[in-house]
Scaffold this motif. Structure first.
Motif, short mmCIF file in Angstrom:
data_model
loop_
_atom_site.label_atom_id
_atom_site.label_comp_id
_atom_site.label_asym_id
_atom_site.label_seq_id
_atom_site.Cartn_x
_atom_site.Cartn_y
_atom_site.Cartn_z
N GLY A 545 -8.32 58.72 1.73
CA GLY A 545 -9.65 57.89 2.80
C GLY A 545 -9.37 56.15 1.66
O GLY A 545 -9.66 55.51 2.06
N GLY A 546 -9.34 56.38 0.65
CA GLY A 546 -8.23 55.77 -0.82
C GLY A 546 -6.98 55.78 -1.35
O GLY A 546 -6.10 56.27 -0.19
N SER A 547 -7.13 55.73 -2.34
CA SER A 547 -5.91 55.55 -3.32
C SER A 547 -5.63 57.49 -3.43
O SER A 547 -5.96 57.70 -3.56
CB SER A 547 -6.03 54.46 -4.68
OG SER A 547 -6.84 54.75 -5.01
N PHE A 548 -3.76 57.08 -3.85
CA PHE A 548 -3.52 58.47 -4.48
C PHE A 548 -2.24 58.29 -5.15
O PHE A 548 -1.86 57.53 -4.97
CB PHE A 548 -3.45 59.48 -3.07
CG PHE A 548 -2.46 58.42 -1.81
CD1 PHE A 548 -1.41 58.78 -1.38
CD2 PHE A 548 -3.19 57.76 -1.09
CE1 PHE A 548 -0.41 58.12 -1.10
CE2 PHE A 548 -2.85 57.30 0.29
CZ PHE A 548 -1.02 56.76 -0.42
N ASN A 549 -2.54 59.45 -5.71
CA ASN A 549 -0.57 59.46 -6.38
C ASN A 549 0.06 60.34 -6.44
O ASN A 549 -0.44 60.54 -4.76
CB ASN A 549 -1.14 60.01 -8.15
CG ASN A 549 -1.90 60.88 -8.21
OD1 ASN A 549 -1.40 62.32 -6.92
ND2 ASN A 549 -2.21 61.58 -9.12
N ALA A 550 1.39 60.52 -6.53
CA ALA A 550 2.37 61.05 -6.10
C ALA A 550 1.96 62.43 -5.65
O ALA A 550 2.75 63.26 -5.18
CB ALA A 550 3.51 61.24 -7.19
N GLU A 551 1.40 62.71 -7.40
CA GLU A 551 1.17 65.16 -7.03
C GLU A 551 0.51 65.48 -5.24
O GLU A 551 -0.06 65.56 -4.79
CB GLU A 551 1.10 64.66 -8.34
CG GLU A 551 0.37 66.39 -8.25
CD GLU A 551 1.54 67.31 -8.31
OE1 GLU A 551 1.47 68.57 -7.47
OE2 GLU A 551 2.53 66.69 -8.57
N VAL A 581 -3.96 53.60 -15.71
CA VAL A 581 -3.68 55.69 -14.89
C VAL A 581 -2.54 56.12 -14.53
O VAL A 581 -1.80 57.03 -14.71
CB VAL A 581 -4.58 55.76 -14.25
CG1 VAL A 581 -6.10 55.84 -15.35
CG2 VAL A 581 -4.71 55.43 -12.82
N GLY A 582 -1.43 54.99 -14.04
CA GLY A 582 -0.09 55.36 -13.53
C GLY A 582 0.25 54.58 -12.49
O GLY A 582 -0.74 53.86 -12.18
N VAL A 583 0.86 55.00 -11.27
CA VAL A 583 1.30 54.25 -9.76
C VAL A 583 0.23 54.88 -8.75
O VAL A 583 0.26 55.74 -9.03
CB VAL A 583 3.04 54.08 -10.02
CG1 VAL A 583 2.48 53.97 -8.28
CG2 VAL A 583 4.15 53.52 -10.48
N ARG A 584 -0.14 54.11 -8.74
CA ARG A 584 -1.45 54.97 -7.30
C ARG A 584 -0.84 54.18 -6.15
O ARG A 584 -0.07 52.99 -6.06
CB ARG A 584 -3.14 54.98 -7.76
CG ARG A 584 -3.30 54.37 -8.38
CD ARG A 584 -3.87 56.04 -8.83
NE ARG A 584 -4.69 56.85 -7.78
CZ ARG A 584 -4.93 57.94 -7.56
NH1 ARG A 584 -5.16 58.42 -8.36
NH2 ARG A 584 -6.34 57.96 -6.29
N TYR A 585 -1.29 55.09 -5.07
CA TYR A 585 -0.34 54.29 -3.55
C TYR A 585 -1.55 54.46 -2.81
O TYR A 585 -2.41 55.01 -2.70
CB TYR A 585 0.56 55.12 -3.29
CG TYR A 585 1.66 55.51 -4.51
CD1 TYR A 585 2.45 55.17 -3.55
CD2 TYR A 585 1.77 57.40 -4.39
CE1 TYR A 585 3.81 55.14 -4.82
CE2 TYR A 585 2.32 56.67 -5.58
CZ TYR A 585 3.76 56.46 -5.96
OH TYR A 585 5.21 56.04 -6.29
N ARG A 586 -1.98 53.13 -1.63
CA ARG A 586 -2.28 53.01 -0.93
C ARG A 586 -1.93 52.96 0.21
O ARG A 586 -1.06 51.88 -0.08
CB ARG A 586 -3.73 52.15 -0.84
CG ARG A 586 -2.84 51.27 -1.77
CD ARG A 586 -4.20 49.88 -1.60
NE ARG A 586 -4.54 48.53 -2.00
CZ ARG A 586 -4.82 48.09 -1.15
NH1 ARG A 586 -5.28 48.29 0.44
NH2 ARG A 586 -4.17 46.30 -1.74
N LEU A 587 -2.61 52.79 1.79
CA LEU A 587 -1.79 52.50 3.70
C LEU A 587 -3.10 51.64 2.72
O LEU A 587 -4.47 51.72 3.07
CB LEU A 587 -2.27 53.55 4.09
CG LEU A 587 -2.00 54.80 3.89
CD1 LEU A 587 -1.78 56.07 4.83
CD2 LEU A 587 -0.01 54.45 3.77
N LEU A 588 -2.58 50.52 3.84
CA LEU A 588 -3.02 48.97 4.78
C LEU A 588 -4.45 49.39 6.01
O LEU A 588 -3.62 50.41 6.25
CB LEU A 588 -1.98 48.16 4.92
CG LEU A 588 -1.59 47.52 3.48
CD1 LEU A 588 -0.35 46.24 3.84
CD2 LEU A 588 -2.41 46.35 3.17
#
Length: 625
Positions: A545-551, A581-588
């Motif tokens: 639902g929001g941002s997430f990391n590679a793990e 805190v590092g790289v975070r990812y998300r979907l538009l």
């Protein structure tokens, strides 16, 4: 032509490093013996990039090519040592220094004739653009005096020389054209006829130079000769290239036949006729673009980059406005001949070349000759700029064509748009991000007012409009689609009704291009270019639902390889944000809505959701402890 005056320096020896008309070092005492072709090539390579350290590896490739002798590094050291010894014997301080594992030309760049030529040419062009024709004339004549013939003469077999010679000769031809404009602006058209005659004889397919020659002859009272030259270029283009003359050249012929007053070179409120004549030849053909909102910094970065970059690729997700930015940037450049090639309707590589040919304004019935015809057309423009839009679905073929054009047209610059990089040498990437909240609100209001001119943000409240554009993730396409509905719904109603389905299917009228008719088409365009592993991983990411990391991706989405996430970022379907805190990812939002609709149809949808719950529980347990 004579050698440009030597620059006094180096303790008064009057040093001149000459690369135009040969490679020599001259002092008041005469020419310094530099040795054979290899030491001259090394000196030329370094002097063309003063102050820049050039590694031994690069020097080997540039001077020896693909098959250097086994002892090539020792040969470089010997040649540099001999150069230093010869210069020292003539009382010249060292021009070349060792820098790490390479070498650099460390003397004042003004000692090099190529540098003086380029500086004077550039200043002449600036003065001419500012209307200071007298100053422009002085600079142009100085640049011409510095030119001493074929650049780097005697080094024809050296790998780096060919492209550099072509580029310098193009600069000289552009200077001849500029000098003609200057002299005609000063009322001296007869003085440039011989220069222009030489130029078209040496380079017979440069239509802008033929146009200047015709105008110079006409202004010198030689209408018959002017028309004869235009007939000559028409015949050459037809017989040699199978081309018709440009619309500009045809219009010029009509103007000369009709004794159009604009060709007389008389100053009026519209500026100098000579300037206008030049501007007519430098014609850009770009699609219309509405004023951009919130892209000032991005445009400035692009324009600055184009000063020293020949290939610039604007990357970003579908609907973010890459095309508008590219067109506006191209339209902002002065004294360029810009052309626009839209690849969105090209479904297979076979349609690529005809599309670019049509964009440039030429036709070739024999596609085997298409590249040659295209190169000839581009080289006939002054300062050509090619905008190649929507490269992502023809990535390899578009990249190969662009690289070939850049290799064969040294004066060409290319602005490409793509949802992923072309990945070719020399490419500079500029990311086109979604709009900030403030700029997104401004865009919504501007587009809403195009539908309802009485609309004001106060009608809905800035907070409501802000919430709506945030829900749309600042994507210009999404904002424009919803702003067009203000005649039917308030922003509050749109925000309340904004389901995934509505987000994806709100559409323009059918006149819009298919790929931008709605957000579903925009995202689907990118989705169809993914491989099976990438599609599967993207669908599964919709559970976040929001941002997430590679793990998180590894645990919940179980990608086939670690590279899948990287490829989705490169292809502008996943946003990567570097935080403390590092790289975070998300979907538009549109991408997540699209992926969620597909995930619901997957047989393993429940398993993915269970892995997400397990991941959240594991994270909560770590926090609790």
């Amino acid at each position: 032509m004579r050698v440009g005056a030597a620059t006094t320096g180096q303790d008064g020896v009057g040093l001149n490093v000459r690369l135009l008309g040969g490679v020599d070092v001259l002092t008041h005492e005469g020419r310094i013996a530099l040795g054979g072709a290899k030491p001259r090539a090394i000196l030329a390579l370094l002097a063309l990039q003063p102050g820049t350290a050039i590694s031994a590896e690069h020097m080997v490739d540039a001077v020896w090519g693909d098959q250097p002798p086994p002892s090539v590094r020792a040969s470089i050291q010997v040649h540099v040592s001999n150069l230093r010894r010869a210069l020292s014997a003539a009382g010249v301080e060292p021009l070349v220094e060792t820098r790490g594992s390479g070498y650099a030309f460390v003397a004042d760049p003004s000692l090099v004739d190529v540098h003086r030529f380029e500086v004077d040419s550039r200043r002449a062009r600036v003065a001419f653009s500012a209307g200071d024709f007298a100053a422009a004339c002085v600079r142009a004549r100085s640049a011409r005096a510095t030119w001493n013939g074929v650049p780097l003469a005697g080094l024809g077999g050296v790998p780096f020389v060919g492209a550099r010679v072509t580029a310098l000769e193009d600069e000289y031809l552009a200077l001849i054209d500029l000098y003609a404009d200057i002299e005609m602006a000063l009322g001296r058209p007869a003085d440039v006829v011989s220069d222009l005659e030489w130029s078209v004889n040496e380079h017979p397919y440069r239509e802008p130079t033929w146009a200047r020659l015709a105008v110079a002859l006409y202004r010198s009272g030689r209408q018959v000769d002017a028309l004869a030259r235009l007939r000559t270029v028409r015949r050459l283009l037809a017989e040699d290239l199978g081309l018709e003359p440009s619309a500009e050249l045809v219009a010029l012929e009509t103007s000369i036949l009709n004794h159009d007053p604009v060709l007389r070179g008389v100053l009026d409120r519209g500026g100098d006729a000579g300037t206008r004549m030049g501007d007519a030849i430098i014609e850009s053909r770009l699609p219309p673009a509405r004023p951009l909102i919130g892209r000032e910094g991005l445009l400035s970065s692009i324009l600055d980059s184009l000063d020293d970059t020949r290939l610039l690729t604007i990357v970003g997700p579908g609907g973010v406005g890459k095309t508008s930015v590219a067109v506006t940037a191209a339209a902002s450049l002065t004294h360029v001949s810009a052309r626009f090639a839209d690849l969105s309707a090209v479904s297979d590589p076979g349609g690529l070349l005809p599309t670019v040919l049509a964009a440039v304004g030429v036709r070739s019935d024999d596609l085997s000759q298409g590249p040659t015809v295209l190169v000839a057309a581009l080289r006939s423009f002054r300062s050509p700029l090619l905008v190649v839009d929507n490269c992502e679905h023809l990535l390899d073929d578009a990249a190969a064509l662009i690289v070939d054009l850049l290799d064969r047209c040294p004066g060409l610059r290319v602005v490409a748009t793509s949802r992923e990089p072309l990945r070719v040498p020399g490419e500079r990437l500029v990311k086109c991000p979604p709009l900030s909240r403030a700029d997104a609100i401004s865009l919504f209001v501007a587009r809403a007012q195009a539908t309802d001119r009485d609309y004001a943000v106060g009608d809905d409240g800035a907070d409501v409009v802000g919430s709506l554009v945030e829900r749309l993730d600042g994507l210009p396409l999404a904002i424009e689609l919803f702003a067009a509905r203000v005649h039917s719904f308030s922003a509050q109603e749109m925000l309340h009704r904004l389901s995934d389905e509505e987000l994806l299917t709100t559409s323009w009228r059918s006149t819009s291009s298919d790929r931008h008719r709605n957000l579903q088409e925009a995202v689907g365009w990118s989705y169809r270019m993914l491989d099976d592993d990438e599609r599967t991983c993207l669908r599964r990411m919709a559970v976040f639902g929001g941002s997430f990391n590679a793990e998180d991706v590894r645990a919940v989405c179980e990608p086939a390889s670690p590279d899948v996430l990287h490829q989705l970022v490169v292809r502008s379907l996943v946003v990567a944000e570097r935080l403390t805190v590092g790289v975070r990812y998300r979907l538009l939002a549109p991408v997540r809505a699209f992926a969620a609709g597909l995930l619901a149809l997957d047989a393993d949808c429940a398993d993915v959701r269970e892995r997400l719950v397990a991941r959240v529980c594991a994270w909560a347990g770590q926090v609790a402890t």
